[in-house]
Design a protein around this motif. Sequence first.
Motif, PDB file in Angstrom:
ATOM      1  N   LEU A  17       0.826  -1.212   0.000  1.00 22.98           N
ATOM      2  CA  LEU A  17       0.000   0.000   0.000  1.00 22.98           C
ATOM      3  C   LEU A  17       0.861   1.262   0.000  1.00 22.98           C
ATOM      4  CD1 LEU A  17      -2.853  -1.135   2.392  1.00 22.98           C
ATOM      5  CD2 LEU A  17      -3.084  -0.559  -0.041  1.00 22.98           C
ATOM      6  N   GLU A  18       1.986   1.216   0.697  1.00 23.92           N
ATOM      7  CA  GLU A  18       2.889   2.373   0.704  1.00 23.92           C
ATOM      8  C   GLU A  18       3.449   2.635  -0.700  1.00 23.92           C
ATOM      9  OE1 GLU A  18       7.109   3.712   2.717  1.00 23.92           O
ATOM     10  OE2 GLU A  18       5.885   2.248   3.774  1.00 23.92           O
ATOM     11  N   ALA A  19       3.817   1.574  -1.405  1.00 27.18           N
ATOM     12  CA  ALA A  19       4.333   1.720  -2.766  1.00 27.18           C
ATOM     13  C   ALA A  19       3.239   2.251  -3.695  1.00 27.18           C
ATOM     14  CB  ALA A  19       4.879   0.395  -3.279  1.00 27.18           C
ATOM     15  N   ILE A  56       6.703  -0.569  -8.665  1.00 32.24           N
ATOM     16  CA  ILE A  56       6.107  -1.809  -9.172  1.00 32.24           C
ATOM     17  C   ILE A  56       6.945  -3.016  -8.742  1.00 32.24           C
ATOM     18  CG2 ILE A  56       5.565  -3.116 -11.271  1.00 32.24           C
ATOM     19  CD1 ILE A  56       4.793  -0.377 -12.531  1.00 32.24           C
ATOM     20  N   GLU A  57       8.254  -2.875  -8.762  1.00 34.18           N
ATOM     21  CA  GLU A  57       9.115  -3.966  -8.287  1.00 34.18           C
ATOM     22  C   GLU A  57       8.812  -4.306  -6.829  1.00 34.18           C
ATOM     23  OE1 GLU A  57      13.408  -3.847  -8.926  1.00 34.18           O
ATOM     24  OE2 GLU A  57      13.045  -2.405 -10.537  1.00 34.18           O
ATOM     25  N   ILE A  58       8.650  -3.291  -6.011  1.00 32.18           N
ATOM     26  CA  ILE A  58       8.353  -3.502  -4.592  1.00 32.18           C
ATOM     27  C   ILE A  58       7.014  -4.221  -4.435  1.00 32.18           C
ATOM     28  CG2 ILE A  58       7.749  -2.294  -2.442  1.00 32.18           C
ATOM     29  CD1 ILE A  58       9.915  -0.189  -3.313  1.00 32.18           C
ATOM     30  N   ILE A  59       6.014  -3.758  -5.163  1.00 32.09           N
ATOM     31  CA  ILE A  59       4.690  -4.385  -5.116  1.00 32.09           C
ATOM     32  C   ILE A  59       4.788  -5.836  -5.570  1.00 32.09           C
ATOM     33  CG2 ILE A  59       2.394  -4.382  -6.177  1.00 32.09           C
ATOM     34  CD1 ILE A  59       2.753  -1.234  -6.295  1.00 32.09           C
ATOM     35  N   SER A  60       5.512  -6.049  -6.650  1.00 33.66           N
ATOM     36  CA  SER A  60       5.670  -7.397  -7.194  1.00 33.66           C
ATOM     37  C   SER A  60       6.300  -8.332  -6.169  1.00 33.66           C
ATOM     38  CB  SER A  60       6.527  -7.345  -8.458  1.00 33.66           C
ATOM     39  OG  SER A  60       6.844  -8.638  -8.905  1.00 33.66           O
ATOM     40  N   LYS A  83      -0.516 -13.430 -10.608  1.00 32.80           N
ATOM     41  CA  LYS A  83       0.635 -13.971 -11.361  1.00 32.80           C
ATOM     42  C   LYS A  83       1.301 -12.884 -12.195  1.00 32.80           C
ATOM     43  CE  LYS A  83      -0.494 -18.833 -11.593  1.00 32.80           C
ATOM     44  NZ  LYS A  83      -0.589 -20.011 -12.424  1.00 32.80           N
ATOM     45  N   ASP A  84       0.498 -12.028 -12.791  1.00 29.69           N
ATOM     46  CA  ASP A  84       1.060 -10.932 -13.584  1.00 29.69           C
ATOM     47  C   ASP A  84       1.806  -9.942 -12.701  1.00 29.69           C
ATOM     48  OD1 ASP A  84       0.027 -12.027 -15.899  1.00 29.69           O
ATOM     49  OD2 ASP A  84      -1.739 -10.743 -15.925  1.00 29.69           O
ATOM     50  N   ILE A  85       1.269  -9.705 -11.511  1.00 27.95           N
ATOM     51  CA  ILE A  85       1.931  -8.789 -10.581  1.00 27.95           C
ATOM     52  C   ILE A  85       3.303  -9.348 -10.203  1.00 27.95           C
ATOM     53  CG2 ILE A  85       1.849  -7.835  -8.241  1.00 27.95           C
ATOM     54  CD1 ILE A  85      -1.258  -7.701  -8.642  1.00 27.95           C
ATOM     55  N   ALA A  86       3.356 -10.620  -9.885  1.00 25.89           N
ATOM     56  CA  ALA A  86       4.640 -11.247  -9.549  1.00 25.89           C
ATOM     57  C   ALA A  86       5.574 -11.244 -10.759  1.00 25.89           C
ATOM     58  CB  ALA A  86       4.421 -12.662  -9.043  1.00 25.89           C
ATOM     59  N   GLY A  87       5.031 -11.507 -11.916  1.00 28.89           N
ATOM     60  CA  GLY A  87       5.842 -11.620 -13.133  1.00 28.89           C
ATOM     61  C   GLY A  87       6.441 -10.326 -13.619  1.00 28.89           C
ATOM     62  N   ILE A  88       5.732  -9.219 -13.439  1.00 33.30           N
ATOM     63  CA  ILE A  88       6.264  -7.956 -13.952  1.00 33.30           C
ATOM     64  C   ILE A  88       7.541  -7.557 -13.223  1.00 33.30           C
ATOM     65  CG2 ILE A  88       4.939  -6.359 -12.507  1.00 33.30           C
ATOM     66  CD1 ILE A  88       4.575  -4.657 -15.106  1.00 33.30           C
ATOM     67  N   GLY A  89       7.658  -7.956 -11.973  1.00 29.30           N
ATOM     68  CA  GLY A  89       8.891  -7.672 -11.238  1.00 29.30           C
ATOM     69  C   GLY A  89      10.096  -8.341 -11.870  1.00 29.30           C
ATOM     70  N   ASN A  90       9.907  -9.570 -12.345  1.00 31.74           N
ATOM     71  CA  ASN A  90      11.007 -10.270 -13.017  1.00 31.74           C
ATOM     72  C   ASN A  90      11.438  -9.544 -14.274  1.00 31.74           C
ATOM     73  OD1 ASN A  90      11.187 -12.346 -11.143  1.00 31.74           O
ATOM     74  ND2 ASN A  90       9.642 -13.569 -12.187  1.00 31.74           N
ATOM     75  N   ILE A  91      10.481  -9.046 -15.012  1.00 31.93           N
ATOM     76  CA  ILE A  91      10.813  -8.311 -16.233  1.00 31.93           C
ATOM     77  C   ILE A  91      11.576  -7.035 -15.887  1.00 31.93           C
ATOM     78  CG2 ILE A  91       9.832  -7.004 -18.167  1.00 31.93           C
ATOM     79  CD1 ILE A  91       7.586  -9.168 -18.206  1.00 31.93           C
ATOM     80  N   LEU A  92      11.094  -6.306 -14.890  1.00 31.01           N
ATOM     81  CA  LEU A  92      11.757  -5.056 -14.514  1.00 31.01           C
ATOM     82  C   LEU A  92      13.173  -5.297 -13.997  1.00 31.01           C
ATOM     83  CD1 LEU A  92       8.770  -3.215 -12.845  1.00 31.01           C
ATOM     84  CD2 LEU A  92       9.874  -2.628 -15.005  1.00 31.01           C
ATOM     85  N   ARG A  93      13.389  -6.408 -13.303  1.00 27.55           N
ATOM     86  CA  ARG A  93      14.707  -6.693 -12.738  1.00 27.55           C
ATOM     87  C   ARG A  93      15.677  -7.322 -13.742  1.00 27.55           C
ATOM     88  NH1 ARG A  93      11.372  -7.708  -8.465  1.00 27.55           N
ATOM     89  NH2 ARG A  93      11.091  -9.899  -8.953  1.00 27.55           N
ATOM     90  N   HIS A  94      15.151  -8.185 -14.601  1.00 27.87           N
ATOM     91  CA  HIS A  94      16.050  -8.998 -15.421  1.00 27.87           C
ATOM     92  C   HIS A  94      15.968  -8.720 -16.920  1.00 27.87           C
ATOM     93  CE1 HIS A  94      16.846 -11.172 -11.779  1.00 27.87           C
ATOM     94  NE2 HIS A  94      15.568 -11.475 -11.644  1.00 27.87           N
ATOM     95  N   GLU A  95      14.865  -8.169 -17.357  1.00 32.00           N
ATOM     96  CA  GLU A  95      14.692  -7.936 -18.799  1.00 32.00           C
ATOM     97  C   GLU A  95      14.321  -6.479 -19.050  1.00 32.00           C
ATOM     98  OE1 GLU A  95      12.371 -11.004 -20.774  1.00 32.00           O
ATOM     99  OE2 GLU A  95      12.569 -12.232 -18.974  1.00 32.00           O
TER     100      GLU A  95
END
Length: 105
Positions: A2-4, A34-38, A58-70
């Motif tokens: 919620l803070e993010a 978004i990474e924090i939320i993910s 699942k999309d919320i968790a997945g977008i973090g991977n894209i932001l971090r690695h791709e």
Amino acid sequence: MLEAIKGIEDAIRDKSYRDYQRSWVLRSALERGIEIISEASRSLGPKLKARHKNVRWKDIAGIGNILRHEYQRVDDRIIWNAVKNELPPLKQALLALQASLADED
């Protein structure tokens, strides 16, 4: 989470998509939020997530991977649409979860 979300809401208040595109700082801030939320979403158990099946967990968790690695594949329009269209229902679900957990105590 919620803070993010609050931070993202504050950052985009009175901002247009064009403002977002032109500001490296704004783009970076939203991506970090978004990474924090993910990452935080991964710690919610399946029973809590099941209470809000309309949230795309699942999309919320997945977008973090894209932001971090791709990060070279990050599309400004997708990020902007996510914060404008996907965060409000997520916020409502989180507030409802928070309230229900408070009631259980």
